[in-house]
Design a protein around this motif. Structure first.
Motif, PDB file in Angstrom:
ATOM      1  N   GLU A  44     -10.293   3.346  -2.481  1.00 58.66           N
ATOM      2  CA  GLU A  44      -8.870   3.241  -2.801  1.00 58.66           C
ATOM      3  C   GLU A  44      -8.692   2.835  -4.260  1.00 58.66           C
ATOM      4  O   GLU A  44      -7.810   3.342  -4.955  1.00 58.66           O
ATOM      5  CB  GLU A  44      -8.211   2.235  -1.860  1.00 58.66           C
ATOM      6  N   MET A  52      -3.913  -1.768  -9.142  1.00 58.38           N
ATOM      7  CA  MET A  52      -3.898  -2.681  -8.005  1.00 58.38           C
ATOM      8  C   MET A  52      -5.116  -3.593  -8.063  1.00 58.38           C
ATOM      9  O   MET A  52      -6.219  -3.158  -8.367  1.00 58.38           O
ATOM     10  CB  MET A  52      -3.909  -1.866  -6.713  1.00 58.38           C
ATOM     11  N   ARG A  77       0.823  -1.207   0.000  1.00 55.73           N
ATOM     12  CA  ARG A  77       0.000   0.000   0.000  1.00 55.73           C
ATOM     13  C   ARG A  77       0.863   1.265   0.000  1.00 55.73           C
ATOM     14  O   ARG A  77       0.439   2.305  -0.499  1.00 55.73           O
ATOM     15  CB  ARG A  77      -0.957  -0.017   1.185  1.00 55.73           C
ATOM     16  N   ALA A 100       1.669   1.704  -3.536  1.00 56.07           N
ATOM     17  CA  ALA A 100       0.505   2.189  -4.270  1.00 56.07           C
ATOM     18  C   ALA A 100       0.214   3.659  -3.978  1.00 56.07           C
ATOM     19  O   ALA A 100      -0.440   4.332  -4.764  1.00 56.07           O
ATOM     20  CB  ALA A 100      -0.720   1.354  -3.909  1.00 56.07           C
ATOM     21  N   GLY A 101       0.687   4.137  -2.826  1.00 51.21           N
ATOM     22  CA  GLY A 101       0.360   5.505  -2.444  1.00 51.21           C
ATOM     23  C   GLY A 101      -0.888   5.595  -1.596  1.00 51.21           C
ATOM     24  O   GLY A 101      -1.463   6.665  -1.412  1.00 51.21           O
ATOM     25  N   LEU A 102      -1.328   4.457  -1.069  1.00 54.87           N
ATOM     26  CA  LEU A 102      -2.515   4.455  -0.217  1.00 54.87           C
ATOM     27  C   LEU A 102      -2.143   4.670   1.246  1.00 54.87           C
ATOM     28  O   LEU A 102      -2.998   4.969   2.073  1.00 54.87           O
ATOM     29  CB  LEU A 102      -3.279   3.130  -0.365  1.00 54.87           C
ATOM     30  N   ARG A 144      -9.113   5.850  -6.225  1.00 56.25           N
ATOM     31  CA  ARG A 144      -7.935   6.722  -6.129  1.00 56.25           C
ATOM     32  C   ARG A 144      -6.851   6.235  -7.071  1.00 56.25           C
ATOM     33  O   ARG A 144      -6.219   7.020  -7.780  1.00 56.25           O
ATOM     34  CB  ARG A 144      -7.395   6.711  -4.697  1.00 56.25           C
ATOM     35  N   ILE A 145      -6.645   4.924  -7.068  1.00 59.20           N
ATOM     36  CA  ILE A 145      -5.618   4.356  -7.941  1.00 59.20           C
ATOM     37  C   ILE A 145      -6.029   4.505  -9.403  1.00 59.20           C
ATOM     38  O   ILE A 145      -5.196   4.695 -10.278  1.00 59.20           O
ATOM     39  CB  ILE A 145      -5.363   2.886  -7.560  1.00 59.20           C
TER      40      ILE A 145
END
Ligand SMILES: Nc1ncnc2c1ncn2[C@@H]1O[C@H](COP(=O)(O)OP(=O)(O)O)[C@@H](O)[C@H]1O
Ligand SMILES: [Mg+2]
Lengths: 357, 283
Positions: free
Chosen positions: B178, A79, A47, A50-52, B181-182
């Motif tokens: 999420e 992802m 993550r 991923a930048g989460l 966002r990705i």
């Protein structure tokens, strides 16, 4: 097409440290597997890529460029989530095109790309369905397709197969491997399943308690585990780990001996023997281990023999179908000497005989 | 034809069904009774009603509706109600939705304090706050304006709207956000493209609830609006309430004009409403 580099990456939640000093370098087009028991920080690491999740310290680079402060949407990664995370209000077609539509204004291009990918993974006839009208395997495919459509620099997977049944898991594994070959894309794949790691990974990175325990080709890691943790985590049944003492070029397991020079005399070591490297011998003087058979598991193709060698945990031997062992027999076991592995009794780290310590 | 009796087997389940049916019938009569009575009166003149309050509407005076609509300003009231309620509900849905989205998804400083602050307003009955509100509205030049009433409606319904939507948003798996966002979307687009559409059942619930509640709202409207041309439907009855005389027949007609849209909403959206109230999390 991209390289991913993690340099001294750490992640803290308050004062809990979830990931510590992780260094991984994923080559362009490589399939890297992050493997480890639950809670060891695999997802957190993924993550952060991923930048989460924010990175507490260290540097993340994609294609050499520092990514720490780049938001997820600008990292050009895709992802696949364990839950698939399909948008429930959109059709399969819209789910797959959602990411591309953001970057590509021309609707015809998006439509063409979605159709193309759907055809390649057998989703064409489901394009107009909503996710709730799909089976688990189909949903998983949509999640995969959604990532492929984007043609990202890096694919990230977080346990994508864990919600599938066993048969589907095997076929999807093969399909993912095929996809990786066809796309020759950089992929980072998180799993706690060693079979997935062994069969799919170009390299595996084994993690334990937020740290990297070992990185290497699956077979190298299997044959030469860097620590007792890796030795016991990879392999089923796991590697036999037997406390032993060294004296004058001989390793004494308590119930047998193994000649091996290069280990410090008088030191305490852990002797590591894979179950498949053990064999039954008639000669007690040859034996590295001896003990009474306490249980037998005939699995069809092979037989697992559990032996009480007085070293705490039973020693397991993996033999063929016709293994001549019966309950309560006393067996003497030998091993191919070059297959024996040694670990420091205190640190658990591998010792290569010949190292002067 | 012989008088043979046929023994009908009665099972336990059948009995329970019958009891349930009876209960439903009684309850339906109990709750529709007043409605039917008002509906009947709406078609009768006050003189007829005075003679026999429970009589049937024969002959039916449909012209009373036309008279209320054209001669008693009900066309204006109706238009006012529609614009005020629609504006308030639209604002409530957007503001409430955004607030709920933030409360459900983000962690920020003073979050619980803010939540408490918004909710603390509902512990006071409207009769307590309306006097202070009156003063504030006068000070800001919002007294006796439709905009003012819209703002008041938004503020009184906001806590419950946020509450319902927040509970629903919180159950949307965070993976969904999420993934978006990705996929390259900003928080703003995620709200519009993921949160709102996925939460449609909850949104529908709040829209219907707010519409019905505000459509029937009387207290704030009667305190804050004085001019006849700015009145909403529930205030329409004031027109038929004199010092000496109450025009009961016309009051009933006015009430029917106010009630019918609500009944229609229930008829067409009740399933939606129940769905939204009982909706489980998104799979
Ligand atoms: N948001 C969070 N807050 C606090 N601790 C967390 C959070 N997310 C993960 N952790 C902790 O970090 C560790 C690693 O978690 P995770 O990366 O999910 O493990 P894995 O994916 O390997 O099972 C766990 O001990 C977990 O409890
Ligand atoms: Mg995980």
């Amino acid at each position: 097409m991209a390289t991913v580099t993690l340099e001294d990456i750490c992640k803290n939640y308050g004062n809990v440290s979830a990931v510590r000093d992780v260094n991984i370098s994923v080559a362009d087009g490589e399939f890297m597997v992050l493997l480890g028991p639950s809670g060891c920080g695999k997802s957190t690491t993924l993550r952060m890529i991923a930048g989460l999740e924010t990175i507490s310290s260290g540097t993340l680079r994609i294609d050499g460029e520092r990514m720490n402060a780049v938001p997820a949407k600008n990292r050009d990664i895709a992802m696949v989530f364990q839950s698939y995370a399909l948008y429930p209000h959109m059709t399969v077609r819209d789910n797959m095109g959602f990411g591309l539509r953001r970057r590509q204004k021309d609707k015809a291009v998006v439509a063409r790309r979605v159709n193309e990918v759907a055809a390649s993974i057998g989703l064409t006839e489901y394009l107009d369905r909503k996710p709730h009208a799909l089976s688990g395997g189909q949903r998983q495919r949509v999640a995969l397709g959604r990532a492929i459509v984007r043609d990202p620099k890096v694919f990230l997977f977080d346990e994508p197969l864990s919600n599938l049944d066993a048969a589907l898991r095997v076929s999807t594994r093969a399909e993912l491997t095929r996809l990786h070959r066809e796309l020759s894309a950089t992929m980072i794949y998180v799993t706690h399943d060693q079979v997935e790691a062994m069969t799919m990974g170009d390299r595996v990175c084994i993690m334990s308690h937020g740290e990297v325990a070992q990185i290497g080709k699956p077979m190298d890691v299997y044959l030469n585990p860097a620590s007792t943790f890796v030795a016991s985590f990879l392999g089923n049944p796991q590697m036999n780990l037997i406390p032993a003492t060294v004296s004058e070029g001989v390793v004494d397991s308590g119930s047998g001996k193994l000649a091996r020079s290069g280990l410090m005399s008088g030191s305490k070591v852990i002797l590591g023997l894979r179950p498949e490297d053990l064999a039954i011998t008639g000669d007690a003087n040859d034996a590295v281990l001896s003990g009474r058979v306490i249980s037998l598991e005939a699995l069809g193709a092979e037989t697992l023999v559990h032996i009480d060698a007085g070293s705490g945990k039973p020693v397991i031997l993996r033999g063929g179908r016709e293994t001549p062992a019966r309950l309560d027999d006393v067996l003497h076991l030998t091993c191919k000497p070059h297959m024996a592995r040694f670990f420091d009794a205190e640190t658990g780290l591998a010792i290569t005989p010949g190292d002067t310590q | 034809m012989s008088a043979r009796t046929i023994a009908v087997p009665v099972s336990g389940a059948g009995l329970r069904m019958a009891a349930l049916l009876l209960l439903i019938v009684v309850y339906t009569l109990y709750s529709t009774g007043p409605f039917v009575w008002v509906a009947a009166m709406s078609l009768r003149t006050t003189t007829e009603i005075a003679a026999n309050p429970y009589g049937m509407p024969w002959p039916a005076h449909f012209e009373k509706f036309a008279s209320a609509w054209f001669d008693s300003n009900y066309d204006t009231y109706f238009l006012n109600s529609v614009t005020i309620v629609l504006s308030a509900v639209a604002l409530l849905t957007i503001i409430g939705g955004m607030a709920a989205h933030c409360f459900a998804r983000y962690r920020f400083r003073f979050k619980s304090a803010l939540y408490f602050l918004i909710f603390s307003t509902i512990i006071f009955p409207p009769q307590v706050t309306v006097i202070g509100l009156f003063q504030i509205m006068v000070d800001y030049g919002l007294y006796n304006t439709r905009v003012g009433l819209v703002l008041v409606y938004v503020s009184i319904q906001l806590p419950i709207t946020i509450y319902i939507l927040e509970a629903f948003f919180a159950r949307i798996p965070k993976d969904l956000f999420e993934a978006a966002r990705i996929d390259g979307y900003s928080e703003w687009s995620i709200f519009w493209r993921i949160s709102l559409p996925v939460a449609m059942p909850a949104i529908a619930t709040t829209v219907i609830l707010n519409t019905i509640l505000l459509w029937n709202e009387f207290l704030y409207a009667v305190v804050l609006i004085t001019e006849d041309d700015k009145r909403t439907l529930p205030l329409g009855v004031l027109r038929f309430l004199g010092d000496q005389l109450e025009d009961v027949g016309m009051i009933a007609t006015g009430l029917m004009i106010a009630i019918v849209p609500v009944v229609l909403i229930y008829v067409f959206f009740s399933e939606r409403l129940i769905q939204g109230m009982t909706a489980g999390a998104v799979k």
